[in-house]
Design a protein around this motif. Structure first.
Motif, PDB file in Angstrom:
ATOM      1  N   GLY A   1       6.440  -4.999 -12.739  1.00 14.91           N
ATOM      2  CA  GLY A   1       6.727  -3.575 -12.656  1.00 14.91           C
ATOM      3  C   GLY A   1       5.533  -2.793 -13.143  1.00 14.91           C
ATOM      4  O   GLY A   1       5.013  -3.053 -14.228  1.00 14.91           O
ATOM      5  N   THR A   2       5.083  -1.849 -12.351  1.00 11.66           N
ATOM      6  CA  THR A   2       3.897  -1.063 -12.694  1.00 11.66           C
ATOM      7  C   THR A   2       4.193   0.424 -12.508  1.00 11.66           C
ATOM      8  O   THR A   2       5.261   0.802 -12.037  1.00 11.66           O
ATOM      9  CB  THR A   2       2.697  -1.438 -11.787  1.00 11.66           C
ATOM     10  OG1 THR A   2       2.884  -0.857 -10.495  1.00 11.66           O
ATOM     11  CG2 THR A   2       2.510  -2.935 -11.666  1.00 11.66           C
ATOM     12  N   THR A   3       3.205   1.247 -12.834  1.00 19.64           N
ATOM     13  CA  THR A   3       3.325   2.675 -12.568  1.00 19.64           C
ATOM     14  C   THR A   3       3.065   2.982 -11.092  1.00 19.64           C
ATOM     15  O   THR A   3       3.192   4.125 -10.675  1.00 19.64           O
ATOM     16  CB  THR A   3       2.348   3.483 -13.448  1.00 19.64           C
ATOM     17  OG1 THR A   3       1.031   2.986 -13.229  1.00 19.64           O
ATOM     18  CG2 THR A   3       2.718   3.394 -14.907  1.00 19.64           C
ATOM     19  N   GLY A   4       2.747   1.949 -10.315  1.00 17.63           N
ATOM     20  CA  GLY A   4       2.521   2.104  -8.878  1.00 17.63           C
ATOM     21  C   GLY A   4       3.512   1.315  -8.047  1.00 17.63           C
ATOM     22  O   GLY A   4       3.251   1.001  -6.897  1.00 17.63           O
ATOM     23  N   GLY A   5       4.659   0.964  -8.631  1.00 20.70           N
ATOM     24  CA  GLY A   5       5.690   0.245  -7.887  1.00 20.70           C
ATOM     25  C   GLY A   5       5.925  -1.155  -8.421  1.00 20.70           C
ATOM     26  O   GLY A   5       5.481  -1.529  -9.509  1.00 20.70           O
TER      27      GLY A   5
ATOM     28  N   SER B   1       4.458  -5.753  -2.103  1.00 16.33           N
ATOM     29  CA  SER B   1       4.668  -4.558  -2.913  1.00 16.33           C
ATOM     30  C   SER B   1       5.901  -3.802  -2.452  1.00 16.33           C
ATOM     31  O   SER B   1       6.221  -3.783  -1.263  1.00 16.33           O
ATOM     32  CB  SER B   1       3.468  -3.624  -2.816  1.00 16.33           C
ATOM     33  OG  SER B   1       2.341  -4.206  -3.406  1.00 16.33           O
ATOM     34  N   LEU B   2       6.563  -3.191  -3.419  1.00 19.16           N
ATOM     35  CA  LEU B   2       7.695  -2.316  -3.142  1.00 19.16           C
ATOM     36  C   LEU B   2       7.416  -1.013  -3.880  1.00 19.16           C
ATOM     37  O   LEU B   2       7.283  -0.995  -5.101  1.00 19.16           O
ATOM     38  CB  LEU B   2       8.991  -2.957  -3.644  1.00 19.16           C
ATOM     39  CG  LEU B   2      10.279  -2.201  -3.411  1.00 19.16           C
ATOM     40  CD1 LEU B   2      10.548  -2.016  -1.918  1.00 19.16           C
ATOM     41  CD2 LEU B   2      11.445  -2.940  -4.057  1.00 19.16           C
ATOM     42  N   THR B   3       7.277   0.066  -3.108  1.00 22.79           N
ATOM     43  CA  THR B   3       6.959   1.385  -3.663  1.00 22.79           C
ATOM     44  C   THR B   3       7.924   2.411  -3.061  1.00 22.79           C
ATOM     45  O   THR B   3       8.862   2.048  -2.347  1.00 22.79           O
ATOM     46  CB  THR B   3       5.510   1.789  -3.323  1.00 22.79           C
ATOM     47  OG1 THR B   3       5.411   1.982  -1.907  1.00 22.79           O
ATOM     48  CG2 THR B   3       4.508   0.745  -3.783  1.00 22.79           C
ATOM     49  N   ARG B   4       7.646   3.665  -3.307  1.00 27.10           N
ATOM     50  CA  ARG B   4       8.462   4.724  -2.702  1.00 27.10           C
ATOM     51  C   ARG B   4       8.438   4.630  -1.183  1.00 27.10           C
ATOM     52  O   ARG B   4       9.423   4.933  -0.520  1.00 27.10           O
ATOM     53  CB  ARG B   4       7.972   6.092  -3.164  1.00 27.10           C
ATOM     54  CG  ARG B   4       8.337   6.340  -4.618  1.00 27.10           C
ATOM     55  CD  ARG B   4       7.760   7.599  -5.158  1.00 27.10           C
ATOM     56  NE  ARG B   4       8.134   8.743  -4.332  1.00 27.10           N
ATOM     57  CZ  ARG B   4       7.985   9.978  -4.720  1.00 27.10           C
ATOM     58  NH1 ARG B   4       7.466  10.258  -5.883  1.00 27.10           N
ATOM     59  NH2 ARG B   4       8.333  10.966  -3.926  1.00 27.10           N
ATOM     60  N   LYS B   5       7.318   4.201  -0.616  1.00 26.18           N
ATOM     61  CA  LYS B   5       7.227   4.057   0.849  1.00 26.18           C
ATOM     62  C   LYS B   5       8.247   3.052   1.375  1.00 26.18           C
ATOM     63  O   LYS B   5       8.737   3.194   2.488  1.00 26.18           O
ATOM     64  CB  LYS B   5       5.831   3.583   1.258  1.00 26.18           C
ATOM     65  CG  LYS B   5       4.760   4.598   1.135  1.00 26.18           C
ATOM     66  CD  LYS B   5       3.464   4.005   1.663  1.00 26.18           C
ATOM     67  CE  LYS B   5       2.279   4.691   1.046  1.00 26.18           C
ATOM     68  NZ  LYS B   5       1.031   4.021   1.329  1.00 26.18           N
ATOM     69  N   GLU B   6       8.539   2.028   0.584  1.00 26.70           N
ATOM     70  CA  GLU B   6       9.476   0.984   1.001  1.00 26.70           C
ATOM     71  C   GLU B   6      10.895   1.197   0.468  1.00 26.70           C
ATOM     72  O   GLU B   6      11.733   0.322   0.616  1.00 26.70           O
ATOM     73  CB  GLU B   6       8.979  -0.396   0.546  1.00 26.70           C
ATOM     74  CG  GLU B   6       7.726  -0.896   1.240  1.00 26.70           C
ATOM     75  CD  GLU B   6       6.447  -0.344   0.633  1.00 26.70           C
ATOM     76  OE1 GLU B   6       5.468  -0.200   1.378  1.00 26.70           O
ATOM     77  OE2 GLU B   6       6.427  -0.027  -0.583  1.00 26.70           O
TER      78      GLU B   6
ATOM     79  N   ALA C   1      16.923  -4.508  -6.017  1.00 28.38           N
ATOM     80  CA  ALA C   1      15.760  -4.560  -5.127  1.00 28.38           C
ATOM     81  C   ALA C   1      15.747  -5.724  -4.161  1.00 28.38           C
ATOM     82  O   ALA C   1      15.051  -5.668  -3.162  1.00 28.38           O
ATOM     83  CB  ALA C   1      14.483  -4.589  -5.957  1.00 28.38           C
ATOM     84  N   ALA C   2      16.431  -6.802  -4.458  1.00 27.95           N
ATOM     85  CA  ALA C   2      16.335  -7.958  -3.572  1.00 27.95           C
ATOM     86  C   ALA C   2      17.567  -8.822  -3.735  1.00 27.95           C
ATOM     87  O   ALA C   2      18.066  -8.974  -4.841  1.00 27.95           O
ATOM     88  CB  ALA C   2      15.080  -8.770  -3.892  1.00 27.95           C
ATOM     89  N   PRO C   3      18.059  -9.442  -2.710  1.00 26.74           N
ATOM     90  CA  PRO C   3      17.633  -9.274  -1.315  1.00 26.74           C
ATOM     91  C   PRO C   3      18.240  -8.023  -0.696  1.00 26.74           C
ATOM     92  O   PRO C   3      19.190  -7.470  -1.217  1.00 26.74           O
ATOM     93  CB  PRO C   3      18.178 -10.540  -0.641  1.00 26.74           C
ATOM     94  CG  PRO C   3      19.377 -10.906  -1.457  1.00 26.74           C
ATOM     95  CD  PRO C   3      19.086 -10.466  -2.870  1.00 26.74           C
ATOM     96  N   GLY C   4      17.665  -7.616   0.420  1.00 25.48           N
ATOM     97  CA  GLY C   4      18.192  -6.474   1.157  1.00 25.48           C
ATOM     98  C   GLY C   4      17.541  -5.162   0.777  1.00 25.48           C
ATOM     99  O   GLY C   4      16.618  -5.127  -0.030  1.00 25.48           O
ATOM    100  N   PRO C   5      18.042  -4.064   1.350  1.00 21.06           N
ATOM    101  CA  PRO C   5      17.457  -2.753   1.066  1.00 21.06           C
ATOM    102  C   PRO C   5      17.715  -2.331  -0.381  1.00 21.06           C
ATOM    103  O   PRO C   5      18.666  -2.782  -1.010  1.00 21.06           O
ATOM    104  CB  PRO C   5      18.184  -1.816   2.046  1.00 21.06           C
ATOM    105  CG  PRO C   5      19.427  -2.533   2.434  1.00 21.06           C
ATOM    106  CD  PRO C   5      19.150  -4.001   2.308  1.00 21.06           C
ATOM    107  N   VAL C   6      16.856  -1.466  -0.889  1.00 24.20           N
ATOM    108  CA  VAL C   6      16.977  -0.979  -2.262  1.00 24.20           C
ATOM    109  C   VAL C   6      18.225  -0.101  -2.379  1.00 24.20           C
ATOM    110  O   VAL C   6      18.450   0.796  -1.568  1.00 24.20           O
ATOM    111  CB  VAL C   6      15.725  -0.167  -2.670  1.00 24.20           C
ATOM    112  CG1 VAL C   6      15.891   0.433  -4.053  1.00 24.20           C
ATOM    113  CG2 VAL C   6      14.488  -1.044  -2.601  1.00 24.20           C
ATOM    114  N   ARG C   7      19.039  -0.381  -3.400  1.00 22.96           N
ATOM    115  CA  ARG C   7      20.231   0.427  -3.712  1.00 22.96           C
ATOM    116  C   ARG C   7      20.117   0.823  -5.167  1.00 22.96           C
ATOM    117  O   ARG C   7      19.962  -0.044  -6.030  1.00 22.96           O
ATOM    118  CB  ARG C   7      21.492  -0.389  -3.462  1.00 22.96           C
ATOM    119  CG  ARG C   7      22.762   0.137  -4.128  1.00 22.96           C
ATOM    120  CD  ARG C   7      23.478   1.160  -3.278  1.00 22.96           C
ATOM    121  NE  ARG C   7      24.862   1.381  -3.610  1.00 22.96           N
ATOM    122  CZ  ARG C   7      25.324   2.112  -4.619  1.00 22.96           C
ATOM    123  NH1 ARG C   7      24.492   2.635  -5.488  1.00 22.96           N
ATOM    124  NH2 ARG C   7      26.610   2.309  -4.776  1.00 22.96           N
TER     125      ARG C   7
END
Length: 172
Positions: A23-27, A38-43, A73-79
């Motif tokens: 976990g970072t400040t960039g996702g 990577s998983l960020t706001r875009k994903e 976060a996993a598996p599947g879409p973020v909820r």
């Protein structure tokens, strides 16, 4: 390190398959052998700062975010679960598995709450005797005691009640 979206690392955990979740400040970053995902706001993350990471008993990965709540976060879409769902504060600094198959969620200003099967309950905060609601770390011991580190000290919860509290300079 190559592939990390940000050098400001806030959390790290290893899952049962040997992947590292960072976990970072960039996702969120998953390191698997030579691959970096990577998983960020875009994903689909609500925010990019991930403060806590936990793999639950079923292999799902949970994230504590800074302002975006508790996210699956996993598996599947973020909820994500937020204050609208009963989370006391949308900034989550600490996550640990609980002995009953759920998890304890430590928030920045809302104390600690238990989460299981999509529901929050068992809130522990200043109204229950905790000296401070800004939770930084959690440990559940073999005997079921929950130790809570806050920005003001260390609390012990036994049977759902705060039974001990230690501030700076006090002996345990």
């Amino acid at each position: 390190a190559d592939g990390l979206p940000s050098a400001a690392i806030r959390a790290i955990a290893e899952d049962r398959e040997g992947n590292l979740w960072v976990g970072t400040t960039g996702g969120l970053v998953r390191l698997h052998e030579t691959r970096v995902l990577s998983l960020t706001r875009k994903e689909g993350l609500p925010v990019d700062t991930v403060r806590a990471v936990l793999e639950d008993g079923s292999g799902s990965v949970w994230l504590g975010t800074e302002g975006g709540g508790l996210c699956h976060a996993a598996p599947g879409p973020v909820r994500c679960f937020t204050t609208r769902d009963g989370l006391p504060n949308d900034t989550v600094y600490a996550l640990i598995a609980s002995r009953d198959g759920g998890m304890w969620v430590g928030t920045d200003g809302g104390g600690v709450v238990h989460f299981r099967d999509g529901k929050f309950g068992g809130k522990i905060d200043t109204h229950s005797g905790l000296s401070n609601d800004r939770v930084r770390a959690l440990v559940e011991t073999a005997n079921g005691d929950l130790w809570i580190s806050t920005s003001a000290g260390l609390g012990v919860v036994r049977g759902g009640r705060v039974v001990g509290e230690r501030g700076p300079g006090q002996r345990l």
